[in-house]
Write a protein that holds these residues in place. Structure first.
Motif, PDB file in Angstrom:
ATOM      1  N   SER A 129       0.859  -1.186   0.000  1.00 55.29           N
ATOM      2  CA  SER A 129       0.000   0.000   0.000  1.00 55.29           C
ATOM      3  C   SER A 129       0.896   1.236   0.000  1.00 55.29           C
ATOM      4  CB  SER A 129      -0.890   0.015   1.245  1.00 55.29           C
ATOM      5  OG  SER A 129      -0.119   0.358   2.375  1.00 55.29           O
ATOM      6  N   PHE A 130       0.276   2.399  -0.115  1.00 48.19           N
ATOM      7  CA  PHE A 130       1.029   3.652  -0.114  1.00 48.19           C
ATOM      8  C   PHE A 130       1.852   3.812   1.156  1.00 48.19           C
ATOM      9  CE2 PHE A 130       1.431   8.303   0.306  1.00 48.19           C
ATOM     10  CZ  PHE A 130       1.966   8.589  -0.942  1.00 48.19           C
ATOM     11  N   ILE A 131       1.336   3.257   2.269  1.00 48.97           N
ATOM     12  CA  ILE A 131       2.097   3.375   3.528  1.00 48.97           C
ATOM     13  C   ILE A 131       2.965   2.135   3.805  1.00 48.97           C
ATOM     14  CG2 ILE A 131       0.650   5.104   4.685  1.00 48.97           C
ATOM     15  CD1 ILE A 131      -0.766   2.747   6.119  1.00 48.97           C
ATOM     16  N   PRO A 175       2.179  -4.776   3.105  1.00 48.76           N
ATOM     17  CA  PRO A 175       2.170  -5.748   2.004  1.00 48.76           C
ATOM     18  C   PRO A 175       0.762  -6.091   1.539  1.00 48.76           C
ATOM     19  CG  PRO A 175       3.654  -6.462   3.756  1.00 48.76           C
ATOM     20  CD  PRO A 175       2.892  -5.274   4.290  1.00 48.76           C
ATOM     21  N   ARG A 176       0.602  -6.220   0.231  1.00 52.18           N
ATOM     22  CA  ARG A 176      -0.684  -6.601  -0.368  1.00 52.18           C
ATOM     23  C   ARG A 176      -0.452  -7.835  -1.241  1.00 52.18           C
ATOM     24  NH1 ARG A 176      -3.662  -0.745  -1.792  1.00 52.18           N
ATOM     25  NH2 ARG A 176      -4.299  -0.408   0.358  1.00 52.18           N
ATOM     26  N   TYR A 177      -1.279  -8.855  -1.020  1.00 53.44           N
ATOM     27  CA  TYR A 177      -1.091 -10.155  -1.684  1.00 53.44           C
ATOM     28  C   TYR A 177      -2.226 -10.354  -2.688  1.00 53.44           C
ATOM     29  CZ  TYR A 177       1.849 -10.491   2.478  1.00 53.44           C
ATOM     30  OH  TYR A 177       2.778 -10.239   3.466  1.00 53.44           O
ATOM     31  N   LYS A 210      -5.176  14.635  -5.862  1.00 52.50           N
ATOM     32  CA  LYS A 210      -6.347  14.684  -4.967  1.00 52.50           C
ATOM     33  C   LYS A 210      -6.476  13.446  -4.072  1.00 52.50           C
ATOM     34  CE  LYS A 210      -7.799  18.757  -6.267  1.00 52.50           C
ATOM     35  NZ  LYS A 210      -7.230  19.881  -5.494  1.00 52.50           N
ATOM     36  N   ASN A 211      -5.556  12.486  -4.208  1.00 53.14           N
ATOM     37  CA  ASN A 211      -5.516  11.381  -3.244  1.00 53.14           C
ATOM     38  C   ASN A 211      -4.522  11.659  -2.126  1.00 53.14           C
ATOM     39  OD1 ASN A 211      -7.460   9.475  -3.807  1.00 53.14           O
ATOM     40  ND2 ASN A 211      -6.226   8.490  -5.401  1.00 53.14           N
ATOM     41  N   SER A 212      -3.858  12.803  -2.187  1.00 50.19           N
ATOM     42  CA  SER A 212      -2.866  13.112  -1.146  1.00 50.19           C
ATOM     43  C   SER A 212      -3.489  13.946  -0.029  1.00 50.19           C
ATOM     44  CB  SER A 212      -1.692  13.880  -1.764  1.00 50.19           C
ATOM     45  OG  SER A 212      -0.890  14.385  -0.709  1.00 50.19           O
TER      46      SER A 212
HETATM   47  N1  LIG Z   1      -1.402   8.920   2.498  1.00 50.58           N
HETATM   48  C1  LIG Z   1      -1.658   8.706   1.185  1.00 50.58           C
HETATM   49  C2  LIG Z   1      -2.406   7.617   0.756  1.00 50.58           C
HETATM   50  C3  LIG Z   1      -2.621   7.434  -0.579  1.00 50.58           C
HETATM   51  N2  LIG Z   1      -2.119   8.334  -1.464  1.00 50.58           N
HETATM   52  C4  LIG Z   1      -2.413   8.162  -2.886  1.00 50.58           C
HETATM   53  O1  LIG Z   1      -3.545   7.297  -3.047  1.00 50.58           O
HETATM   54  C5  LIG Z   1      -3.266   6.231  -3.919  1.00 50.58           C
HETATM   55  C6  LIG Z   1      -4.028   5.005  -3.503  1.00 50.58           C
HETATM   56  O2  LIG Z   1      -3.553   4.509  -2.270  1.00 50.58           O
HETATM   57  P1  LIG Z   1      -3.603   2.955  -1.893  1.00 50.58           P
HETATM   58  O3  LIG Z   1      -3.997   2.922  -0.435  1.00 50.58           O
HETATM   59  O4  LIG Z   1      -4.637   2.263  -2.764  1.00 50.58           O
HETATM   60  O5  LIG Z   1      -2.242   2.364  -2.126  1.00 50.58           O
HETATM   61  C7  LIG Z   1      -1.741   6.118  -3.896  1.00 50.58           C
HETATM   62  O6  LIG Z   1      -1.206   5.592  -5.075  1.00 50.58           O
HETATM   63  C8  LIG Z   1      -1.314   7.562  -3.724  1.00 50.58           C
HETATM   64  O7  LIG Z   1      -1.349   8.231  -4.969  1.00 50.58           O
HETATM   65  C9  LIG Z   1      -1.403   9.417  -1.028  1.00 50.58           C
HETATM   66  O8  LIG Z   1      -0.951  10.247  -1.841  1.00 50.58           O
HETATM   67  N3  LIG Z   1      -1.177   9.596   0.305  1.00 50.58           N
END
Ligand SMILES: Nc1ccn([C@@H]2O[C@H](COP(=O)(O)O)[C@@H](O)[C@H]2O)c(=O)n1
Ligand SMILES: O=P(O)(O)OC[C@H](O)CO
Length: 311
Positions: free
Chosen positions: A26-28, A31-33, A169-171
């Protein structure tokens, strides 16, 4: 109470996020399986069938991952739905952000057999006279899943522009506290759905039914990280708190899981994700429903939880 038979029981699983791609994170950094998650689902369905007394099962959304190659999306969604359909009973699905990264609503909802008009994905059902289940569409107002020029897309983009100054916009960078939920991978319940929810809760109250609210996105900050809550969770909870009938809110999306009791005594349980189970481990369960209690019996990383309430 030990020995007492439940009124009914149902299976649960969340965030399978299957894709035929190598493991990732994941972004943080969790691990993802992606391939193993399908095995978790297969083991869930086997366990639900072996139980023999489950009245139905609910999938809390995100059956396919956003990283699934898009030329495979349709077949992969069908493949995961086929695995769900090996369950010997009715299935109720809800949509999540990752489903919508793969397919638009008009393709997705028929495959998931979600009762819908105009692409809406909220509905209710009553498995016994005493209980009503309300399935909310957390991506009603959303920048993903609707056509680009759809009023709901435009409303969501306007909302994100006002609430989140980041170009990405996901940040959540720079957003403070609960403002951190204003991300593109979340969404909101729109006006019509809110009115529908109010009507359903009014009707359930008249019919003396207890209500279980289900939504891919969590509805209480105490049960989830701030980045994962429904944009207008507070408005939805204001409607819910006007009535006494809602006993439990269940959700997915925040993969680590959580549990809280809100200011009105309503329990919120967010389910641990199937996707983040290391190979050989599981996260799914079933819930026994009683007159004044629901009891989640978890397998593997899905923690068992007992929830008591006033009948
Ligand atoms: N703290 C974060 C979390 C996520 N992002 C953005 O969101 C996207 C999707 O996150 P996943 O949980 O599905 O991995 C990721 O690719 C980032 O672009 C972020 O910026 N900050
Ligand atoms: O839906 P995902 O996979 O982007 O995950 C959402 C996160 O769990 C929110 O914290």
């Amino acid at each position: 109470m030990p020995g007492k038979q439940p009124l009914f029981s149902f299976g649960i699983i969340s965030d399978v996020q299957y894709a035929d791609i190598p493991d990732g994170r994941s972004f943080i950094g969790v691990p993802r399986y992606y391939r193993h998650s399908l095995l978790v689902l297969q083991r869930a369905v086997k366990k639900w069938n072996d139980h023999q007394k489950l009245k139905f099962a609910i999938n809390f959304g995100d059956i396919v991952d956003g990283n699934c190659p898009k030329d495979q999306s349709l077949n992969v969604v069908k493949k995961v739905v086929d695995e769900f359909e090996k369950f010997n009973g009715p299935l109720y699905h809800m949509i999540g952000n990752h489903c919508l990264y793969n397919l638009p609503r008009n393709k997705l909802l028929p495959l998931l057999k979600i009762p819908s008009s105009d692409g809406r994905a909220y509905y209710d059902f009553s498995p016994t006279p005493e209980y009503r289940f309300v399935v909310l569409d957390g991506y009603d107002i959303s920048a993903i899943g609707w056509p680009q020029d759809h009023p709901n897309t435009l409303e969501a983009l306007k909302f994100l522009r006002e609430k989140n100054p980041n170009t990405e916009k996901n940040s959540p960078s720079g957003l403070v506290g609960l403002e951190r939920r204003f991300l593109m991978f979340n969404g909101a319940v729109g006006k019509e759905q809110m009115e529908w929810l109010d009507d359903v809760l009014q009707d359930a109250t008249k019919s003396k039914q207890k209500v279980v609210v289900c939504c891919h996105l969590p509805l209480d900050p105490g049960a989830t990280s701030k980045e994962a809550i429904l944009w207008n969770y507070n408005e939805v909870m204001d409607v819910i708190h006007r009535y006494n009938c809602v006993k439990v809110c269940l959700a997915g999306h925040d993969h680590k899981g959580g549990h809280s009791i809100d200011t009105h005594g309503i329990h919120h349980r967010v389910f641990e994700a199937a996707l983040e189970c290391p190979p050989g481990t599981d996260a799914f369960g079933y819930i026994d429903v009683y007159e004044n209690r629901i009891s989640l019996v978890g397998t593997g990383l899905m923690e068992s939880t007992d929830i008591c309430f006033d009948p």
